[in-house]
Design a protein around this motif. Structure first.
Motif: not given
Length: 143
Positions: A53-60, A64-68, A98-103
């Protein structure tokens, strides 16, 4: 007669931008359509784990798909009234990532986003329970 209250389960993320040592840590906040700042979060769908859920919601919500995902921070509960007047209880489980993208590419659910320092995040967050989650993660030494 007691009114049945539905329990909604959501998962949210406190996301920190992975930075080098020359700049201070920055955290992602999203502004919803009602004008309140908060973290990416959303409903757990049938059959999903919390992390799915976390990965899907953050991406939606952010693109951001780069999520640690680092650690579970804690849960908050609150009640609210839905559009039909029914009272609902919501439980939100928060994780630190943590993410390595600011976009960021926000969804239609949100009006704006910002990357802020921890201190500024406390100042911008509108809901006390979101401040408690941010504080809990900080006290756990996560950021």
């Amino acid at each position: 007669m007691l009114q049945k209250v539905a329990l909604e389960q959501s998962v949210g993320a406190v996301i920190k931008y992975k930075y080098d040592n020359t700049e201070s840590a920055q955290f992602l906040l999203l502004k919803n359509r009602r004008g309140f700042w908060g973290f990416p979060q959303g409903h757990k769908e049938k059959g999903e784990t919390e992390l799915q859920t976390l990965v899907r919601e953050v991406r939606e919500e952010t693109g951001i798909s780069d999520l640690d995902i680092q650690s579970h921070i804690g849960k908050i509960m609150y009640s609210f009234f839905k559009g039909d007047g029914m009272r609902s209880e919501k439980e939100v489980s928060f994780y630190f990532a943590i993410t390595s993208t600011r976009q960021v590419r926000i969804s239609e659910e949100h009006a704006d986003f910002t990357w802020v320092t921890l201190k500024d995040a406390f100042g911008l967050l509108d809901h006390a329970k979101l401040k408690q989650i941010l504080d809990k993660g900080h006290k756990k030494g996560l950021y």
